[in-house]
Design an enzyme around this catalytic site. Structure first.
Site, PDB file in Angstrom:
ATOM      1  N   VAL A 531       0.798  -1.192  -0.167  1.00  0.00           N
ATOM      2  CA  VAL A 531      -0.120   0.137   0.143  1.00  0.00           C
ATOM      3  C   VAL A 531       1.062   1.125   0.189  1.00  0.00           C
ATOM      4  O   VAL A 531       1.932   1.337   0.847  1.00  0.00           O
ATOM      5  CB  VAL A 531      -0.880   0.184   1.195  1.00  0.00           C
ATOM      6  N   ASP A 642      -9.230 -11.764   6.963  1.00  0.00           N
ATOM      7  CA  ASP A 642      -7.928 -11.207   7.686  1.00  0.00           C
ATOM      8  C   ASP A 642      -8.273  -9.939   8.399  1.00  0.00           C
ATOM      9  O   ASP A 642      -7.607  -9.016   8.521  1.00  0.00           O
ATOM     10  CB  ASP A 642      -6.806 -10.867   6.387  1.00  0.00           C
TER      11      ASP A 642
END
Ligand SMILES: *[C@@H]1O[C@H](CO)[C@@H](O)[C@H](O)[C@H]1NC(C)=O
Ligand SMILES: *[C@@H]1O[C@H](CO)[C@@H](O)[C@H](O)[C@H]1NC(C)=O
Ligand SMILES: *[C@@H]1O[C@H](CO)[C@@H](O)[C@H](O)[C@H]1NC(C)=O
Ligand SMILES: *[C@@H]1O[C@H](CO)[C@@H](O)[C@H](O)[C@H]1NC(C)=O
Ligand SMILES: *[C@@H]1O[C@H](CO)[C@@H](O)[C@H](O)[C@H]1NC(C)=O
Ligand SMILES: *[C@@H]1O[C@H](CO)[C@@H](O)[C@H](O)[C@H]1NC(C)=O
Ligand SMILES: *[C@@H]1O[C@H](CO)[C@@H](O)[C@H](O)[C@H]1NC(C)=O
Ligand SMILES: *[C@@H]1O[C@H](CO)[C@@H](O)[C@H](O)[C@H]1NC(C)=O
Ligand SMILES: *[C@@H]1O[C@H](CO)[C@@H](O)[C@H](O)[C@H]1NC(C)=O
Ligand SMILES: *[C@@H]1O[C@H](CO)[C@@H](O)[C@H](O)[C@H]1NC(C)=O
Ligand SMILES: *[C@@H]1O[C@H](CO)[C@@H](O)[C@H](O)[C@H]1NC(C)=O
Length: 834
Positions: A531, A642
C-alpha cells in the site's frame, strides 16, 4: 404445533377415518382455492415460491383444537404467523376452506351427526361479482389474497388487512384516519391458544401519531412517535441494510411498512401476551430463528413509570432513576424518597410562567413525552430556532423539539403535563423544557462553569467567525477540487449510469502521485500487495493498493469485481475510489485515512490514551456493523478472512473503517493455482478450524472479531505472552473470567471512575463467546450487533480455542504441508455471489 390431525380426533370421526387416510397419504399441495377446489384438513396451500403454506394445524402436542393458519414453511418446525378462526376452533377434521356462492372465502364445518354445515369463519366481503371467477391464493410474503378475475384481477380481501399477533415484512401497521380502520396486532391468549389475548400493538393517531402496546386496555409501553429513522421509544434501529421502514403520515392515513432488502430473509415481529415484542429473522444457513430485538427491557420503558413531568434515567449511576424535569419538584417527597416515582412532579411553587427572561433548558437523549396532545408542525422549513420562538410566544407551551431528528426539522410542542420520558444511552432526541429566568440562570451557570454570560457572548462571536471561515474554505476547496478532477484524466468506468462513482485512474498519474512507488511512500505490506500513499495533482490524498501479480484475473473480470465491491458502501468500510489496470499492474485506490491502523493506537502506551472507553466501545460497535454488512449485504456475501487491528483504520473522528474487505473476492479461485504456498490470514486471529483444517465460514470472521474485541478492551496483543509463558491472551482472560476477575485484565487507563463496568464486562463476555472452540457455538455477527445494542442476558461462554500457545505451530512451515494446502483450497468458498 401439529399439522396432521391428532389421533383422538381421528378416532372420534370413525366414519371419516378411511376418507382421512386418503387425504393424508396424498397430502397434495394446492396453489389456489377455487369454488370447485376447496382445501381439506391435511392439505396445504403453498405460495408460488414455497416459502409459506396455509393449512389446518393444532397449536400444541395434545391440543384437539384445529385451526386454519399460515406458517413459514422453511423452518423444520413450522412457525404460524396468522390464524383465520382464532376465536372459533374446530374439534374435528371435517371442515373445509372454500369459496362460497357469494365469493367469500369461508371455513365450513360439516357436522355429520346432525347432518348440517355451519360457517366457522368468513372473509365477510359484502359486494361480490361472479363467484365462479373468484379464487384465493397465497403470496410468498405470507399474504392470503382473495381475487376476483373477470378480465382484470381485483383484490377483494387480504389477510394482511387482519393481522394476528405477528407482523411480517411488507405488512402494514397503522390507522385509516377517515374510516378508523386499523391494522394492529393482538396477542395470543397463550402459546397454545390463538384466541384474542390481553395485549395489543396499535398506532394511536391522536396528536402526533405514536405506537402503543396496551395490556388489558391500559397503556403498557409507548413505543412512541416517528423521529425520521426510528420510533422514539426504541433505541435500536441499526439493522437498516436488513430491513427498512417507510412511514406515512398524511390526512388519509398514518401507517408504516417494514420491508426486507433481501427477499430470502424472513422477518417477523411477535407480540406476546405479556406485552413484550420480539423481532426475529430467519437464518437460513443455521436453520433457526435469530432474535434481533426484544422489548421492553427496563423499568423506564413501562408507561408512566416516573409519573408526570419527570424523566426516567436508568444510567443515573445507581441513584433513583426518576428525576424531575428542570423547574419541577416531586409531588410527594416522602414517596420519592422511598424510590417510588409514580406520583411524578409538579411545577415549583413560587414560579409563575410567562414572565420576562424565560428560556429553555435542554434535556439530552430522551424519548420525548406522550405526543397524544402535542401540537405538530411537520414543515421542513421549521428549524429548531423557529420552533423555540413559536414555543416562547405561546404561554401554554411547556416544551419543544424537532419532529424529524434526522433532518432536524419540524416543530413539536407540548402544552400540558409531560408524560413518559426516559433517557437513552446512545440515541434519543433533545427536549427543550421551558423554565423561568431564575431556573435558567441556575442551569446556565451549571452548564458554562465560571465563564458567565459575558464570556459566553465573546466565545459565541469567536465561534461564529471560526465556523464561517471554515465553511468558506471548504466551499473554495470543494469547487476547486471538482474543477480539477475534470482535468485530471480520471475517467468514469461507466458512462451515463454511474451510480458507484468508481473512477478509472491512469497509471501515469499514480506513478507521479507516489514518486514512482518509492519506499518512502509505502504505508505497509500485506498478503495481497503493498500500500502506498499518493498525492494527486489536485492535492487529494489517496491510498493505493498495488496488488501482487498472482490474482490471475483478466482485466474485465477484475473491473467487474471492483465495480461490485465499490458498491458496498458502509460508514465502517474504507471507501474505494477507483482502480487502475495497465498490463500486469492492477491497483485499487482508496480514500486516505491519516490516522493509520487501530494497532498503532491500542498497542501504544501514549496514543492509547486518546481512546477512552466510549470511543473504544464505538469502535467495537462500528467494526461489528461493518462485518455484519459484509456478511449480509444482499448483492455479495464477503468473508473478510484477515480481520485484525492493523486492518481497522480510524478516520479523524476515530470512526473505525475496515480495510482490505474485497481482497478475498478479488483473489478468487484462480489464486490457488497461481500461488499455492501463501497463507492468507494472520496467526493469533485465525480460528482453529481455519488454521488447522482449512474450514472457513462467517464464523471464522466472528472468531477474529472476538480476538480484536478482547485486544481493544485490554490493549494487549493476542500473540504476546501472559500469565505464564504458555498462555495466550485469550487463555489468560478465560482464566480470570472463571475467577470473576475479568476486570483485572482491562487496560488500566480505562479502569477509572467513569468506566461503566457492566459494559466492559459485557464486551469481554461477547469476546469470549466469539472465540469459542466450536464454530457452531459462536454467535453470528447479527447476534453480536444485537448483543452490543441490547441489554439482554448473554449466554455463558464455553472454553475458548487456543488456550495454550502452540509454540511449534507455524502456518508456512512446509512440514505442515497438508494444512497449508487445505488453507488455500478453502478460499474458493470464501465468497458466495448471490
Ligand atoms: C411437545 O412435545 C415435545 C416432545 O415430544 C416436547 O419437547 C415439547 O415440550 C412439547 N410441547 C408442548 C407445548 O407440550
Ligand atoms: C413446504 O410444505 C410442503 C407441504 O407441506 C412440503 O412438501 C415442502 O417440502 C415444504 N417446503 C419446504 C422448503 O420445507
Ligand atoms: C357432509 O358430510 C356428508 C357425509 O360425510 C356428505 O354426504 C355431505 O355431502 C357433506 N356436506 C357438505 C356440504 O360438504
Ligand atoms: C342430509 O340432509 C339432506 C337434505 O337436507 C338429505 O338430502 C340427506 O339425505 C341427509 N343425509 C343424511 C345422511 O341424513
Ligand atoms: C362476519 O360477519 C358476521 C356478522 O356480520 C360476524 O359475526 C363475523 O364475526 C364476521 N366474520 C369475520 C371473519 O369478520
Ligand atoms: C381496531 O380495529 C378493531 C377491529 O378491526 C376494533 O375492534 C378496534 O376497536 C379498533 N381499535 C381502535 C383503537 O380503533
Ligand atoms: C397518504 O399516503 C398514502 C400512502 O402513501 C397514499 O396512498 C394516499 O393517497 C395519501 N393520501 C393523501 C391525502 O395524501
Ligand atoms: C426498502 O427496501 C425495498 C426492498 O425490499 C426497496 O425496494 C426500497 O427501495 C427500500 N427503500 C428505501 C428507502 O431504501
Ligand atoms: C407508589 O405509590 C403509589 C401511590 O402514589 C402506590 O399506588 C404504589 O403502589 C406505589 N408503588 C410501590 C412500588 O410501592
Ligand atoms: C423559589 O424558591 C426557591 C427555594 O424554595 C428559591 O431558591 C428561589 O429563589 C425561589 N424563586 C423565586 C423566583 O422566587
Ligand atoms: C398519553 O397517552 C394515552 C394513551 O393514548 C392517552 O390516553 C393520554 O391522554 C395521553 N396523555 C397525555 C398527557 O397526553
Amino acid at each position: 404445533m401439529k399439522l396432521c390431525p391428532p389421533k383422538e380426533v381421528i378416532l372420534i370421526n370413525i366414519i371419516q377415518f378411511f376418507l382421512l387416510l386418503v387425504f393424508h397419504s396424498s397430502c397434495h399441495p394446492l396453489t389456489r382455492i377455487t369454488p370447485s377446489q376447496p382445501l381439506k384438513d391435511g392439505d396445504v396451500l403453498l405460495s408460488d415460491g414455497g416459502t409459506v403454506a396455509l393449512g389446518f394445524f393444532s397449536p400444541s402436542n395434545n391440543s384437539r383444537r384445529r385451526y386454519v393458519g399460515i406458517w413459514y414453511n422453511r423452518s423444520s418446525k413450522p412457525t404460524v404467523f396468522w390464524v383465520a378462526n382464532r376465536q372459533n376452533p374446530l374439534y374435528d377434521t371435517s371442515a373445509v376452506l372454500s369459496i362460497d356462492t357469494l365469493g367469500n372465502i369461508v371455513l365450513v364445518h360439516n357436522d355429520s351427526h346432525l347432518n348440517r354445515t355451519s360457517t366457522i369463519w368468513s372473509s365477510n366481503v359484502s359486494t361480490i361479482p361472479s363467484f365462479t371467477h373468484t379464487f384465493a391464493k397465497l403470496q410468498d410474503t405470507g399474504n392470503l389474497v382473495l381475487i376476483s378475475d373477470e378480465g382484470r384481477p381485483k383484490v377483494l380481501w387480504q389477510s394482511f388487512d387482519y393481522p394476528g399477533d405477528t407482523m411480517v415484512a411488507f405488512m402494514k401497521m397503522g390507522v385509516d384516519r377517515k374510516t378508523g380502520f386499523n391494522w394492529s396486532l393482538t396477542s395470543w391468549k397463550s402459546p397454545d391458544d390463538p384466541g384474542l389475548g390481553d395485549a395489543t400493538y396499535i398506532i394511536d393517531p391522536k396528536g402526533y401519531a405514536q405506537i402503543f402496546v396496551y395490556k388489558n386496555g391500559t397503556p403498557f409501553w409507548r413505543i412512541g412517535s416517528w423521529t425520521g429513522e426510528r420510533w422514539s421509544g426504541v433505541a435500536q434501529m441499526t439493522l437498516y441494510f436488513i430491513f427498512n421502514i417507510t412511514h406515512v403520515d398524511n390526512a388519509s392515513e398514518v401507517s408504516y411498512i417494514t420491508r426486507v432488502m433481501d427477499p430470502s430473509l424472513f422477518l417477523r415481529m411477535v407480540l406476546d401476551n405479556t406485552g413484550h415484542v420480539t423481532r426475529y429473522v430467519w437464518q437460513a444457513n443455521e436453520n433457526r430463528w435469530l432474535q434481533i430485538w426484544y422489548g421492553p427491557t427496563e423499568n423506564c420503558d413501562h408507561y408512566g413509570w416516573c409519573g408526570s413531568n419527570s424523566n426516567c434515567d436508568p444510567y443515573n449511576g445507581g441513584k433513583f432513576e426518576c428525576i424531575c424535569l428542570p423547574g419541577f419538584e416531586p409531588t410527594n417527597l416522602a414517596e420519592w424518597n422511598m424510590r417510588n416515582g409514580s406520583s411524578g412532579c409538579v411545577r415549583k411553587k413560587n414560579v409563575s410562567t410567562c414572565q420576562s427572561g424565560e428560556g429553555f433548558v435542554k434535556v439530552t437523549r430522551v424519548k420525548v413525552p406522550n405526543t397524544s396532545k402535542a401540537s405538530v408542525d411537520e414543515s421542513e422549513s421549521m428549524s429548531l430556532k423557529r420552533c423555540e420562538g413559536k414555543c416562547l410566544k405561546d404561554c401554554s407551551c411547556v416544551a419543544y423539539t424537532n419532529v424529524d431528528d434526522v433532518k432536524q426539522s419540524g416543530c413539536l410542542t407540548w402544552h400540558a403535563d409531560m408524560e413518559d420520558i426516559r433517557t437513552f444511552e446512545n440515541v434519543g432526541q433533545d427536549l427543550y423544557v421551558r423554565v423561568d429566568a431564575h431556573e435558567l440562570a441556575k442551569h446556565e451557570r451549571k452548564h458554562y462553569g465560571s465563564l458567565g454570560k459575558k464570556g459566553m457572548g465573546t466565545l459565541i462571536v469567536i465561534s461564529i467567525f471560526l465556523i464561517a471561515f471554515m465553511v468558506i474554505t471548504f466551499v473554495y476547496w470543494f469547487v476547486k477540487n471538482k474543477n480539477q478532477a475534470r482535468r485530471m484524466g480520471k475517467t468514469d468506468l461507466f458512462d451515463g449510469k454511474n451510480d458507484s462513482n468508481l473512477t478509472l485512474f491512469d497509471l501515469k498519474n499514480l506513478v507521479e502521485a507516489t514518486n514512482n512507488f518509492s519506499d518512502t511512500n509505502m504505508l505497509g505490506k500485506g498478503g495481497f500487495g503493498s500500500v502506498y500513499k499518493g498525492l494527486l495533482k489536485d492535492g487529494m490524498e489517496i491510498a493505493i493498493k498495488r496488488l501482487s501479480k498472482y490474482s490471475g484475473q483478466g482485466i474485465e473480470e477484475f473491473r467487474n469485481e471492483v465495480t461490485l465491491i465499490a458498491k458496498l458502501q458502509h460508514r465502517n468500510l474504507v471507501r474505494i475510489l477507483g482502480c487502475c489496470v495497465d498490463g500486469d499492474e492492477k491497483m485499487l485506490i482508496y480514500e486516505y485515512l491519516p490516522n493509520k491502523g487501530l494497532d498503532s493506537f491500542i498497542f501504544d502506551q501514549e496514543k492509547k490514551l486518546q481512546l477512552d472507553w466510549r470511543k473504544r466501545f464505538d469502535v467495537i460497535c462500528g467494526v461489528a456493523r461493518g462485518i455484519l454488512y459484509l456478511h449480509h449485504d444482499s448483492r455479495l456475501r464477503i468473508i473478510h478472512r484477515d480481520l485484525k487491528a492493523s486492518n481497522i483504520l480510524l478516520d479523524s473522528a476515530m470512526n473505525p473503517k475496515i480495510a482490505d474487505f474485497g481482497m478475498a473476492r478479488i483473489f478468487g479461485e484462480d489464486q490457488i493455482e497461481a500461488n499455492t504456498n501463501r497463507v492468507v490470514g494472520t496467526y493469533g486471529y485465525m480460528s482453529p478450524e481455519y488454521a488447522m483444517e482449512g474450514i472457513f465460514s462467517i464464523k471464522s470472521d466472528t472468531y477474529s472479531f472476538g480476538i480484536l474485541l478482547l485486544e481493544i478492551v485490554t490493549s494487549k496483543k493476542n500473540s504476546g505472552h501472559y500469565d505464564d509463558i504458555s498462555s495466550t491472551l485469550v487463555g489468560h482472560i478465560w482464566n480470570l473470567w472463571r475467577e470473576s476477575r475479568a476486570m483485572d485484565i482491562v487496560d488500566p487507563s480505562l479502569r477509572g471512575e467513569t468506566c461503566p463496568k457492566h459494559e466492559v464486562l459485557k464486551c469481554i463476555q461477547i469476546g469470549l463467546l466469539c472465540v469459542q472452540e466450536y464454530a457452531t457455538d459462536r454467535p453470528t455477527m447479527l447476534e453480536v450487533v444485537s448483543m452490543l445494542d441490547n441489554e439482554s442476558t448473554l449466554a455463558p461462554p464455553k472454553q475458548p480455542a487456543f488456550l495454550f500457545k502452540r509454540t511449534n505451530f507455524d502456518c508456512s512451515d512446509p512440514s505442515n504441508g497438508e494444512g497449508v494446502n487445505s488453507i488455500n483450497e478453502i478460499s474458493t468458498t470464501v465468497v458466495e455471489a448471490r
